[in-house]
Design a protein around this motif. Structure first.
Motif, PDB file in Angstrom:
ATOM      1  N   GLY A   6       0.852  -1.186   0.000  1.00 30.39           N
ATOM      2  CA  GLY A   6       0.000   0.000   0.000  1.00 30.39           C
ATOM      3  C   GLY A   6       0.891   1.240   0.000  1.00 30.39           C
ATOM      4  N   GLY A   7       0.578   2.230  -0.856  1.00 26.39           N
ATOM      5  CA  GLY A   7       1.409   3.441  -0.905  1.00 26.39           C
ATOM      6  C   GLY A   7       2.787   3.165  -1.490  1.00 26.39           C
ATOM      7  N   GLY A   8       2.898   2.074  -2.246  1.00 22.43           N
ATOM      8  CA  GLY A   8       4.201   1.669  -2.798  1.00 22.43           C
ATOM      9  C   GLY A   8       4.702   2.558  -3.926  1.00 22.43           C
ATOM     10  N   THR A   9       3.849   3.493  -4.397  1.00 24.93           N
ATOM     11  CA  THR A   9       4.267   4.383  -5.491  1.00 24.93           C
ATOM     12  C   THR A   9       5.081   5.571  -4.979  1.00 24.93           C
ATOM     13  N   GLY A  10       5.181   5.750  -3.658  1.00 26.00           N
ATOM     14  CA  GLY A  10       5.789   6.967  -3.099  1.00 26.00           C
ATOM     15  C   GLY A  10       7.302   6.884  -2.956  1.00 26.00           C
ATOM     16  N   PHE A  11       7.825   7.786  -2.142  1.00 28.74           N
ATOM     17  CA  PHE A  11       9.268   7.952  -1.929  1.00 28.74           C
ATOM     18  C   PHE A  11       9.893   6.664  -1.370  1.00 28.74           C
ATOM     19  N   VAL A  12       9.403   6.213  -0.247  1.00 28.09           N
ATOM     20  CA  VAL A  12       9.956   4.990   0.370  1.00 28.09           C
ATOM     21  C   VAL A  12       9.553   3.767  -0.457  1.00 28.09           C
ATOM     22  N   GLY A  13       8.315   3.782  -0.975  1.00 25.17           N
ATOM     23  CA  GLY A  13       7.804   2.633  -1.726  1.00 25.17           C
ATOM     24  C   GLY A  13       8.621   2.352  -2.974  1.00 25.17           C
ATOM     25  N   THR A  14       9.093   3.409  -3.639  1.00 23.39           N
ATOM     26  CA  THR A  14       9.886   3.214  -4.847  1.00 23.39           C
ATOM     27  C   THR A  14      11.197   2.512  -4.501  1.00 23.39           C
ATOM     28  N   GLU A  61      -0.761  10.685   3.473  1.00 17.02           N
ATOM     29  CA  GLU A  61      -0.647  12.061   2.976  1.00 17.02           C
ATOM     30  C   GLU A  61       0.615  12.694   3.563  1.00 17.02           C
ATOM     31  N   ASN A  62       1.374  13.440   2.726  1.00 17.13           N
ATOM     32  CA  ASN A  62       2.635  14.045   3.172  1.00 17.13           C
ATOM     33  C   ASN A  62       2.391  15.115   4.247  1.00 17.13           C
ATOM     34  N   VAL A  63       2.848  14.825   5.476  1.00 14.13           N
ATOM     35  CA  VAL A  63       2.571  15.703   6.624  1.00 14.13           C
ATOM     36  C   VAL A  63       3.219  17.071   6.443  1.00 14.13           C
ATOM     37  N   ILE A  79      -4.754  11.590   9.119  1.00 12.52           N
ATOM     38  CA  ILE A  79      -5.160  10.405   9.896  1.00 12.52           C
ATOM     39  C   ILE A  79      -5.793   9.371   8.962  1.00 12.52           C
ATOM     40  N   ARG A  80      -6.762   9.811   8.153  1.00  5.10           N
ATOM     41  CA  ARG A  80      -7.511   8.872   7.303  1.00  5.10           C
ATOM     42  C   ARG A  80      -6.586   8.095   6.362  1.00  5.10           C
ATOM     43  N   SER A  81      -5.635   8.837   5.743  1.00  7.85           N
ATOM     44  CA  SER A  81      -4.784   8.195   4.732  1.00  7.85           C
ATOM     45  C   SER A  81      -3.869   7.133   5.345  1.00  7.85           C
ATOM     46  N   ARG A  82      -3.654   7.199   6.646  1.00  9.78           N
ATOM     47  CA  ARG A  82      -2.827   6.177   7.307  1.00  9.78           C
ATOM     48  C   ARG A  82      -3.673   5.109   7.993  1.00  9.78           C
ATOM     49  N   ARG A 156       9.031   1.909  13.224  1.00  8.44           N
ATOM     50  CA  ARG A 156       8.844   3.327  13.557  1.00  8.44           C
ATOM     51  C   ARG A 156      10.004   4.110  12.955  1.00  8.44           C
ATOM     52  N   SER A 157       9.709   4.830  11.871  1.00 12.77           N
ATOM     53  CA  SER A 157      10.780   5.467  11.107  1.00 12.77           C
ATOM     54  C   SER A 157      11.086   6.879  11.593  1.00 12.77           C
ATOM     55  N   GLY A 158      12.358   7.240  11.502  1.00 14.48           N
ATOM     56  CA  GLY A 158      12.778   8.621  11.685  1.00 14.48           C
ATOM     57  C   GLY A 158      12.675   9.346  10.345  1.00 14.48           C
ATOM     58  N   VAL A 159      13.262  10.545  10.253  1.00 12.25           N
ATOM     59  CA  VAL A 159      13.254  11.329   9.014  1.00 12.25           C
ATOM     60  C   VAL A 159      14.018  10.533   7.950  1.00 12.25           C
ATOM     61  N   VAL A 160      13.366  10.275   6.823  1.00 12.00           N
ATOM     62  CA  VAL A 160      13.991   9.435   5.800  1.00 12.00           C
ATOM     63  C   VAL A 160      14.811  10.321   4.862  1.00 12.00           C
ATOM     64  N   LEU A 161      16.104  10.010   4.748  1.00 14.17           N
ATOM     65  CA  LEU A 161      17.007  10.793   3.899  1.00 14.17           C
ATOM     66  C   LEU A 161      17.293  10.005   2.626  1.00 14.17           C
TER      67      LEU A 161
HETATM   68  P1  NDP Z   1       4.884   9.602   0.342  1.00 13.89           P
HETATM   69  O1  NDP Z   1       4.550  11.039   0.687  1.00 13.89           O
HETATM   70  O2  NDP Z   1       5.793   9.354  -0.786  1.00 13.89           O
HETATM   71  O3  NDP Z   1       3.468   8.873   0.129  1.00 13.89           O
HETATM   72  C1  NDP Z   1       3.362   7.466  -0.010  1.00 13.89           C
HETATM   73  C2  NDP Z   1       2.126   7.118  -0.799  1.00 13.89           C
HETATM   74  O4  NDP Z   1       0.957   7.366  -0.017  1.00 13.89           O
HETATM   75  C3  NDP Z   1       1.911   7.928  -2.050  1.00 13.89           C
HETATM   76  O5  NDP Z   1       2.710   7.456  -3.110  1.00 13.89           O
HETATM   77  C4  NDP Z   1       0.429   7.782  -2.317  1.00 13.89           C
HETATM   78  O6  NDP Z   1       0.184   6.664  -3.144  1.00 13.89           O
HETATM   79  C5  NDP Z   1      -0.140   7.516  -0.912  1.00 13.89           C
HETATM   80  N1  NDP Z   1      -0.923   8.696  -0.471  1.00 13.89           N
HETATM   81  C6  NDP Z   1      -0.513   9.985  -0.391  1.00 13.89           C
HETATM   82  N2  NDP Z   1      -1.500  10.774   0.041  1.00 13.89           N
HETATM   83  C7  NDP Z   1      -2.565   9.944   0.230  1.00 13.89           C
HETATM   84  C8  NDP Z   1      -3.906  10.159   0.638  1.00 13.89           C
HETATM   85  N3  NDP Z   1      -4.334  11.384   0.952  1.00 13.89           N
HETATM   86  N4  NDP Z   1      -4.726   9.075   0.738  1.00 13.89           N
HETATM   87  C9  NDP Z   1      -4.281   7.826   0.416  1.00 13.89           C
HETATM   88  N5  NDP Z   1      -3.031   7.572  -0.002  1.00 13.89           N
HETATM   89  C10 NDP Z   1      -2.191   8.609  -0.088  1.00 13.89           C
HETATM   90  O7  NDP Z   1       5.386   8.889   1.689  1.00 13.89           O
HETATM   91  P2  NDP Z   1       6.828   8.287   2.040  1.00 13.89           P
HETATM   92  O8  NDP Z   1       7.164   7.262   1.030  1.00 13.89           O
HETATM   93  O9  NDP Z   1       7.759   9.401   2.324  1.00 13.89           O
HETATM   94  O10 NDP Z   1       6.533   7.577   3.450  1.00 13.89           O
HETATM   95  C11 NDP Z   1       5.934   6.294   3.518  1.00 13.89           C
HETATM   96  C12 NDP Z   1       5.289   6.108   4.892  1.00 13.89           C
HETATM   97  O11 NDP Z   1       6.318   6.248   5.880  1.00 13.89           O
HETATM   98  C13 NDP Z   1       4.216   7.157   5.189  1.00 13.89           C
HETATM   99  O12 NDP Z   1       3.149   6.559   5.855  1.00 13.89           O
HETATM  100  C14 NDP Z   1       4.928   8.127   6.110  1.00 13.89           C
HETATM  101  O13 NDP Z   1       4.052   8.731   7.046  1.00 13.89           O
HETATM  102  C15 NDP Z   1       5.920   7.213   6.831  1.00 13.89           C
HETATM  103  N6  NDP Z   1       7.084   7.960   7.279  1.00 13.89           N
HETATM  104  C16 NDP Z   1       7.822   8.665   6.348  1.00 13.89           C
HETATM  105  C17 NDP Z   1       8.890   9.445   6.768  1.00 13.89           C
HETATM  106  C18 NDP Z   1       9.705  10.251   5.786  1.00 13.89           C
HETATM  107  O14 NDP Z   1      10.625  10.984   6.237  1.00 13.89           O
HETATM  108  N7  NDP Z   1       9.451  10.148   4.477  1.00 13.89           N
HETATM  109  C19 NDP Z   1       9.259   9.513   8.200  1.00 13.89           C
HETATM  110  C20 NDP Z   1       8.457   8.700   9.067  1.00 13.89           C
HETATM  111  C21 NDP Z   1       7.405   7.970   8.612  1.00 13.89           C
HETATM  112  P3  NDP Z   1      -0.842   6.747  -4.419  1.00 13.89           P
HETATM  113  O15 NDP Z   1      -0.675   8.109  -5.033  1.00 13.89           O
HETATM  114  O16 NDP Z   1      -0.348   5.647  -5.305  1.00 13.89           O
HETATM  115  O17 NDP Z   1      -2.208   6.519  -3.877  1.00 13.89           O
END
Ligand code: NDP
Length: 295
Positions: A6-14, A61-63, A79-82, A156-161
């Protein structure tokens, strides 16, 4: 192994997807948009979990999105997105005829109370003192599947660099221009992890039979890193000065007081269970981590 992320398209997911595929695993994402190697959350709710061996949730959702004003609507979305995505995956696992072996959720070190001195391991208390700590508690509670044969892991992740996303992408330009510096006093702890190590810990959790429970996703040297140290090291990696502090009032003005806590305060977090589990960090030290990222 077949892994649903889930959410695998994002920063960490890639980064995680690349690592898993390089190790011969198959990856399917759950996303807001269906596509190649991707199903939507609606498809997951309607048709159940595809045949798989493991599930990960990284959706959220990006905080620190500076373009979103801090307010009730944004907080509800955070909250909802997590919590809802985690509940949806947990229910899909619970309902699966052949449940996966492992279920990993990445949450945050915001669980622990910010302090300039206290050091926290995975056994330390937290989770009930501000918006972020309560968010992590409900997120982790949503992942629980009572009586399930699937082993559960929380990282439990810290700031991801890393390159091309996260905190570094937001701050690299001022630093490249020689306009970067510590945030606020710069004395607050800066719990960090290199993206390859966060992906590595998740992969280690998926591949290591018997691993379950909470693992801190921070580098072993992170308790000794302050925001000021981070600013100095990032500037050094770029060959620039780091002279201009960002005053606390400016951070509060941009992000709102409640969200600014994430930048103006921090936690010293120790990856005790992570190291005990046998995970070996690729980037335990900040200078090497930053050199790798900015090179
Ligand atoms: P991203 O901001 O890259 O988001 C990850 C994915 O979440 C997106 O690719 C998207 O997938 C999905 N997403 C974004 N907004 C919403 C939304 N409103 N509703 C549903 N899905 C949504 O996150 P990261 O990869 O940076 O982080 C991954 C997880 O790790 C997150 O839960 C984050 O809170 C947690 N984390 C990250 C940290 C960091 O420094 N990056 C630090 C600590 C924790 P799609 O568009 O395909 O739906």
């Amino acid at each position: 192994m077949r892994v649903v992320v889930g959410g695998g398209t994002g920063f960490v997911g890639t980064a995680l997807t690349q690592l898993l595929r390089s190790r011969g695993h198959e990856v399917t994402h759950v996303s807001r948009r269906a596509g190649k190697d991707r199903i939507s959350w609606e498809q997951l709710s309607q048709s159940g979990l595809p045949q798989c061996d493991a599930v990960v949730n990284l959706a959220g959702e990006n905080v620190l999105n500076p373009f979103r004003r801090w307010g009730d609507a944004f907080c509800r979305e955070i909250i909802r997105s997590r919590v809802e995505t985690t509940k949806t995956l947990a229910k899909a696992i619970a309902d699966a005829e052949q449940p996966p072996h492992a279920w990993v959720v990445v949450t945050g070190v915001g669980y622990y109370r910010p302090s300039p001195t206290a050091e926290y391991t995975e056994d330390s208390p937290g989770g009930d003192f501000d918006f972020f700590s309560r968010l992590v508690s409900s997120w982790e509670a949503a992942a629980l599947i009572p009586g399930s044969p699937t082993r559960g892991v929380v990282v439990r992740s810290g700031v991801v660099l890393g390159q091309g996303g996260g905190a570094i992408s937001q701050m690299i330009w001022p630093f490249r221009l020689g306009l970067g510096g510590p945030v606020g006093s710069g004395l607050q702890p800066f719990p960090w992890i290199h993206i390859r190590d966060l992906a590595g810990i998740v992969c280690h959790a998926l591949e290591t039979e018997g691993l379950r429970g909470v693992f801190n996703g921070v580098s072993p040297s992170s308790p000794a890193t302050s925001n000021g140290t981070f600013a100095r090291e990032l500037a050094a990696a770029l060959g620039r000065p780091a002279l201009l502090p960002m005053p606390a009032w400016a951070v509060r003005a941009i992000f709102g007081a409640e969200r600014a806590v994430m930048l103006l305060e921090g936690q010293k977090v120790v990856p005790k269970h992570t190291l005990e589990s046998g995970y070996s960090f690729i980037f335990p030290d900040l200078p090497e981590a930053l050199k790798d990222i900015v090179s």
